[in-house]
Design a protein around this motif. Structure first.
Motif, PDB file in Angstrom:
ATOM      1  N   SER A 122     -16.683  16.053  53.033  1.00  0.00           N
ATOM      2  CA  SER A 122     -15.641  15.454  53.861  1.00  0.00           C
ATOM      3  C   SER A 122     -15.137  16.497  54.850  1.00  0.00           C
ATOM      4  O   SER A 122     -14.830  17.623  54.459  1.00  0.00           O
ATOM      5  CB  SER A 122     -14.466  14.991  52.999  1.00  0.00           C
ATOM      6  OG  SER A 122     -14.863  13.966  52.138  1.00  0.00           O
ATOM      7  N   ALA A 124     -12.287  16.773  58.084  1.00  0.00           N
ATOM      8  CA  ALA A 124     -11.213  16.106  58.826  1.00  0.00           C
ATOM      9  C   ALA A 124     -10.381  17.152  59.553  1.00  0.00           C
ATOM     10  O   ALA A 124     -10.261  18.291  59.097  1.00  0.00           O
ATOM     11  CB  ALA A 124     -10.337  15.295  57.883  1.00  0.00           C
ATOM     12  N   ASP A 125      -9.793  16.758  60.672  1.00  0.00           N
ATOM     13  CA  ASP A 125      -8.958  17.683  61.439  1.00  0.00           C
ATOM     14  C   ASP A 125      -7.481  17.560  61.093  1.00  0.00           C
ATOM     15  O   ASP A 125      -6.640  18.161  61.739  1.00  0.00           O
ATOM     16  CB  ASP A 125      -9.194  17.525  62.943  1.00  0.00           C
ATOM     17  CG  ASP A 125      -8.850  16.153  63.479  1.00  0.00           C
ATOM     18  OD1 ASP A 125      -8.410  15.288  62.691  1.00  0.00           O
ATOM     19  OD2 ASP A 125      -9.029  15.933  64.693  1.00  0.00           O
ATOM     20  N   CYS A 126      -7.145  16.781  60.097  1.00  0.00           N
ATOM     21  CA  CYS A 126      -5.770  16.689  59.589  1.00  0.00           C
ATOM     22  C   CYS A 126      -5.811  16.102  58.179  1.00  0.00           C
ATOM     23  O   CYS A 126      -6.865  15.693  57.703  1.00  0.00           O
ATOM     24  CB  CYS A 126      -4.894  15.849  60.505  1.00  0.00           C
ATOM     25  SG  CYS A 126      -5.168  14.092  60.386  1.00  0.00           S
ATOM     26  N   ASP A 127      -4.641  16.066  57.518  1.00  0.00           N
ATOM     27  CA  ASP A 127      -4.557  15.506  56.163  1.00  0.00           C
ATOM     28  C   ASP A 127      -4.329  14.001  56.179  1.00  0.00           C
ATOM     29  O   ASP A 127      -4.370  13.359  55.142  1.00  0.00           O
ATOM     30  CB  ASP A 127      -3.397  16.143  55.394  1.00  0.00           C
ATOM     31  CG  ASP A 127      -3.694  17.564  54.988  1.00  0.00           C
ATOM     32  OD1 ASP A 127      -4.872  17.919  54.895  1.00  0.00           O
ATOM     33  OD2 ASP A 127      -2.728  18.314  54.754  1.00  0.00           O
ATOM     34  N   THR A 143      -2.264  18.527  63.076  1.00  0.00           N
ATOM     35  CA  THR A 143      -3.662  18.312  63.468  1.00  0.00           C
ATOM     36  C   THR A 143      -4.175  19.530  64.221  1.00  0.00           C
ATOM     37  O   THR A 143      -3.496  20.053  65.097  1.00  0.00           O
ATOM     38  CB  THR A 143      -3.764  17.076  64.384  1.00  0.00           C
ATOM     39  OG1 THR A 143      -3.265  15.952  63.677  1.00  0.00           O
ATOM     40  CG2 THR A 143      -5.176  16.806  64.799  1.00  0.00           C
ATOM     41  N   VAL A 146     -11.442  20.899  64.330  1.00  0.00           N
ATOM     42  CA  VAL A 146     -12.360  21.563  63.407  1.00  0.00           C
ATOM     43  C   VAL A 146     -13.664  21.783  64.162  1.00  0.00           C
ATOM     44  O   VAL A 146     -14.252  20.829  64.671  1.00  0.00           O
ATOM     45  CB  VAL A 146     -12.619  20.705  62.147  1.00  0.00           C
ATOM     46  CG1 VAL A 146     -13.702  21.325  61.288  1.00  0.00           C
ATOM     47  CG2 VAL A 146     -11.339  20.532  61.348  1.00  0.00           C
ATOM     48  N   ALA A 159     -15.012  20.082  51.054  1.00  0.00           N
ATOM     49  CA  ALA A 159     -13.991  19.400  51.845  1.00  0.00           C
ATOM     50  C   ALA A 159     -13.490  20.394  52.878  1.00  0.00           C
ATOM     51  O   ALA A 159     -12.943  21.427  52.546  1.00  0.00           O
ATOM     52  CB  ALA A 159     -12.839  18.917  50.963  1.00  0.00           C
ATOM     53  N   LEU A 161     -11.016  21.106  56.063  1.00  0.00           N
ATOM     54  CA  LEU A 161      -9.849  20.643  56.821  1.00  0.00           C
ATOM     55  C   LEU A 161      -9.523  21.663  57.891  1.00  0.00           C
ATOM     56  O   LEU A 161      -9.635  22.834  57.733  1.00  0.00           O
ATOM     57  CB  LEU A 161      -8.628  20.462  55.917  1.00  0.00           C
ATOM     58  CG  LEU A 161      -8.730  19.346  54.874  1.00  0.00           C
ATOM     59  CD1 LEU A 161      -7.546  19.398  53.927  1.00  0.00           C
ATOM     60  CD2 LEU A 161      -8.766  18.007  55.576  1.00  0.00           C
TER      61      LEU A 161
END
Length: 161
Positions: A122, A124-127, A143, A146, A159, A161
């Motif tokens: 996974s 992602a550029d934010c939570d 944000t 990535v 993962a 982030l």
């Protein structure tokens, strides 16, 4: 022609049809969401690829999405989610994304050329939620883009982030 060779030929033809369907399904679904999908030459779709959101998805030449005979949870789907019209996911040239990879962008996620992404990864550029308990359900949290450079390898289950 033997029965075995006939079955093998039919199996290969069916796999080719499935690859083409996965490609066109991504393009058709994203176009109905007013999103932009740009697919380079020689991109291989071995598993379903689900795009969602209204942002931009770019997949570079020679990239392989999924592994037909590899480990899968369900269909092995690769999920590319852009949270808004300004969000962007860029996958470089000659990369490999294994089965069950999920990439989510509110701003920007870039996977460089020649990257290998393992199964169940996974990025992602934010939570997609804040930290403060009072505003957690109303906020996407901080944000930041990535950016994975060239020739990066992320093993199974990472993962980022």
């Amino acid at each position: 022609m033997t029965l075995g060779s006939l079955v093998l030929r039919l199996s290969r033809r069916l796999h080719g049809c499935r690859r083409r369907w996965y490609r066109w399904r991504l393009v058709l679904v994203q176009s109905t969401a007013q999103a932009s999908v740009q697919i380079g030459r020689g991109v291989t779709f071995n598993v379903p690829v689900r795009g969602s959101g209204q942002g931009v998805i770019r997949i570079g030449d020679g990239t392989c999405l999924g592994q037909a005979a590899g480990f899968r949870l369900g269909s092995g789907e690769v999920s590319l989610y852009t949270a808004n019209a300004q969000a962007e996911i860029v996958i470089g040239r000659n990369g490999f994304l294994n089965n069950n990879v999920s990439i989510g962008a509110v701003e920007k996620v870039v996977v460089g050329d020649d990257c290998l992404i393992g199964a169940c990864v996974s990025i992602a550029d934010c939570d997609f939620h804040g930290i403060d308990p009072k505003t957690r359900r109303q906020s996407q949290g901080p944000t930041r883009p990535v950016i994975l450079g060239q020739n990066v390898w992320l093993g199974t289950g990472v993962a980022g982030l």
